[in-house]
Design a protein around this motif. Sequence first.
Motif, short mmCIF file in Angstrom:
data_model
loop_
_atom_site.label_atom_id
_atom_site.label_comp_id
_atom_site.label_asym_id
_atom_site.label_seq_id
_atom_site.Cartn_x
_atom_site.Cartn_y
_atom_site.Cartn_z
N LYS A 6 12.17 -4.19 -4.60
CA LYS A 6 12.72 -5.18 -5.53
C LYS A 6 11.57 -5.93 -6.21
O LYS A 6 11.61 -6.17 -7.42
CB LYS A 6 13.65 -6.16 -4.80
N ALA A 7 10.54 -6.24 -5.43
CA ALA A 7 9.38 -6.93 -6.02
C ALA A 7 8.69 -6.04 -7.05
O ALA A 7 8.22 -6.51 -8.09
CB ALA A 7 8.40 -7.35 -4.92
N LEU A 8 8.67 -4.73 -6.79
CA LEU A 8 8.10 -3.79 -7.76
C LEU A 8 8.97 -3.73 -9.01
O LEU A 8 8.47 -3.65 -10.13
CB LEU A 8 7.97 -2.38 -7.14
N ASP A 55 2.66 -4.29 -9.48
CA ASP A 55 2.10 -2.98 -9.76
C ASP A 55 2.17 -2.04 -8.56
O ASP A 55 2.42 -0.86 -8.71
CB ASP A 55 0.63 -3.13 -10.19
N SER A 56 1.89 -2.58 -7.39
CA SER A 56 1.97 -1.71 -6.22
C SER A 56 2.27 -2.55 -4.99
O SER A 56 2.11 -3.78 -5.00
CB SER A 56 0.67 -0.93 -6.03
N ALA A 57 2.74 -1.87 -3.94
CA ALA A 57 3.16 -2.58 -2.74
C ALA A 57 2.45 -2.04 -1.52
O ALA A 57 2.06 -0.86 -1.48
CB ALA A 57 4.68 -2.46 -2.57
N ILE A 58 2.28 -2.92 -0.56
CA ILE A 58 1.66 -2.54 0.71
C ILE A 58 2.58 -3.02 1.82
O ILE A 58 3.07 -4.15 1.78
CB ILE A 58 0.28 -3.24 0.87
N ALA A 71 10.17 1.20 -10.57
CA ALA A 71 9.74 0.81 -9.22
C ALA A 71 9.70 2.03 -8.29
O ALA A 71 8.88 2.11 -7.38
CB ALA A 71 10.68 -0.25 -8.66
N ARG A 72 10.57 2.99 -8.57
CA ARG A 72 10.61 4.18 -7.71
C ARG A 72 9.33 4.99 -7.81
O ARG A 72 8.96 5.70 -6.88
CB ARG A 72 11.79 5.08 -8.11
N GLN A 73 8.67 4.91 -8.97
CA GLN A 73 7.43 5.68 -9.18
C GLN A 73 6.19 4.92 -8.70
O GLN A 73 5.11 5.49 -8.62
CB GLN A 73 7.23 5.99 -10.69
#
Lengths: 320, 248
Positions: free
Chosen positions: B73-75, B80-83, B195-197
């Motif tokens: 959701k944040a993406l 830009d990217s998530a960890i 966000a999926r990509q």
Amino acid sequence: MSVLVYTESDKGQLKKISFEVASYAKAVADLMNTTVTAVAINAQNVESLGNYGVSKVLNITNDAIKNFNVNTHASILEQAVKQENATVVILSSSADSRYLAPVLAVKLEAGYVSNVVEKPSNISPFTVKRTAFTNKAFSQTEINNGHKIIGVSNNSYGLVENTTTAQVEAFSPNIEDSGITVTSVDKASNQVSIADAEVVVSGGRGLKGPENWGLIEDLAEVLGAATACSKPVSDLGWRPHSEHVGQTGKPVASNLYIAIGISGAIQHLAGINASKVKVVINTDPEAPFFKAADYGIVGDAFEIVPKLTEKLKEFKAQNA
Amino acid sequence: MKILVCISHVPDTTSKINFTDGDTKFDTNGVQFVINPNDEFGLTRAMWFKEKQGASVDVVNVGGPETEPTLRKALAIGADSAIRVNTAATDGYAVAQQLATVVKDGQYDLVIAGRESIDYNGGMVPGMLAALTGASFVTNCVSLEVDGSNATAVREIDGGKETIATSLPLVIGGQKGLVEESDLRIPNMRGIMMARQKPLKVLEPINTSDATAAKSFEKPAPKGAVTLVDADNLDELISLLHNEAKVI
Ligand SMILES: Cc1cc2nc3c(=O)[nH]c(=O)nc-3n(C[C@H](O)[C@H](O)[C@H](O)COP(=O)(O)OP(=O)(O)OC[C@H]3O[C@@H](n4cnc5c(N)ncnc54)[C@H](O)[C@@H]3O)c2cc1C
Ligand SMILES: Nc1ncnc2c1ncn2[C@@H]1O[C@H](COP(=O)(O)O)[C@@H](O)[C@H]1O
């Protein structure tokens, strides 16, 4: 090995919460068979802490410490902890204490527990009761680390007198450059803040518009109360954000909370539930707030509140 | 500017709170999880930095695989990217240590966390993270401007506000005020597709030990019925507050 308590003052006057955390610290010290040492910075009449069980005050007078500074204050407390060989540090839930505690925790490698509402139920393992889920629950939390920091929820423990003679010792910790400078402070001097208030008068969307807030302010004035509001009221810009209370706003733990024209949504109640006595004034008898309140009046705030204010004025005059 | 936004995955504010396993665990049954409200304000502020001043915005959560929809959701909102650091978040100090590794490895200039999480309300992760990484720290932050490596932050204090001058690297504990409620962004279809990509990296945790442990939970005692006072009888209310409740 004493219990260390951090006290706070405003223009040299010790705050009421300082006596409350001192009272709490005394209860912890009794459980641990030790004494309480307070740290006071640029405060007057620090001997008065003795009335709440403090036996020693590390008294810091230093003109260079004008404002609260998280790094400076954490370093001062760290030095006091080392000097006193303390393992337990008690502080309040003020904005400054909450700012300070996690930074101090890292310096001491301490376990920090915030929002504590009762004295420890056990000291080995060290176990305290705290609120969680924004007052929707409590948890019994254990601290594993050698050093322990307890943030006491304001107004939860109260003042407990315990006459001790406080020995006042001058303390001159090293003051380091902190990398943080307070450039201005904007504080209404004659207003009671929500955090410090014993009584809070709060208004909701039922008041229809900012032009009607005189009702709330007049009632607050007679009661020496802080003013607060529901979230939509601050989102609409009727009142400043600093007055927004609730789960996503400020928590309120006052002795008396008066809710006027507030429906009592779960998020609102979560934030104010720690208040001891709740009064609701609302036109709708089905408003959920009536399930959470101790006293309620079903009726129109525009009629009731001015009358209540007048009556309270008379009452205060008689009981002065 | 490299920005990291810390995202706590919390029960929606309308959730009923229940416990299981002999009142030792939060019962997630039927609970909707959301981005912690304080973090949502911070994430939106980060998007503004990105759009107005140029910045990269990563989001991070310390938690199990169940938190990934919250990171997505944040993406979708625009990070830009998530960890995700793959370990259960059971203690604020331990979470701060996990985050400190991410911050040091990623060399972030600005870390935006929330003033507190609305589940465990520790109010400790950002301050600990700042102290662990040697960054400056401002909490209850209601306004933040960055110019080069200088930062100006406004902190809410009891009864007012103060303005703080400091420098990067900086960690803030943010809240409403950083942006307004009406500035919050709801992910749109395009955002959700994109966000999926976007990368969502899963990191294994470092070794830590918990400084505290929540051993058991209880709910507040049920409340007694309200005492109703007639609108024409305000003297009675005053008398009850004075004699019975003893609060005036
Ligand atoms: C994620 C999230 C977080 C939230 N966090 C918070 C929070 O922290 N704090 C918060 O307050 N809310 C919060 N809310 C909002 C909450 O759900 C409610 O919408 C809000 O509390 C309602 O505010 P209110 O009671 O002022 O307004 P309303 O719900 O509109 O209620 C107004 C009340 O006034 C009464 N009324 C009308 N006229 C009169 C009159 N003349 N005299 C007396 N009474 C009258 C009505 O009967 C009604 O009960 C949050 C919501 C969400 C989704
Ligand atoms: N498990 C977590 N993962 C990432 N960030 C977190 C986590 N827990 C807390 N935080 C961050 O720290 C802030 C304060 O949380 P807390 O100290 O738990 O009240 C939150 O608003 C988040 O920004």
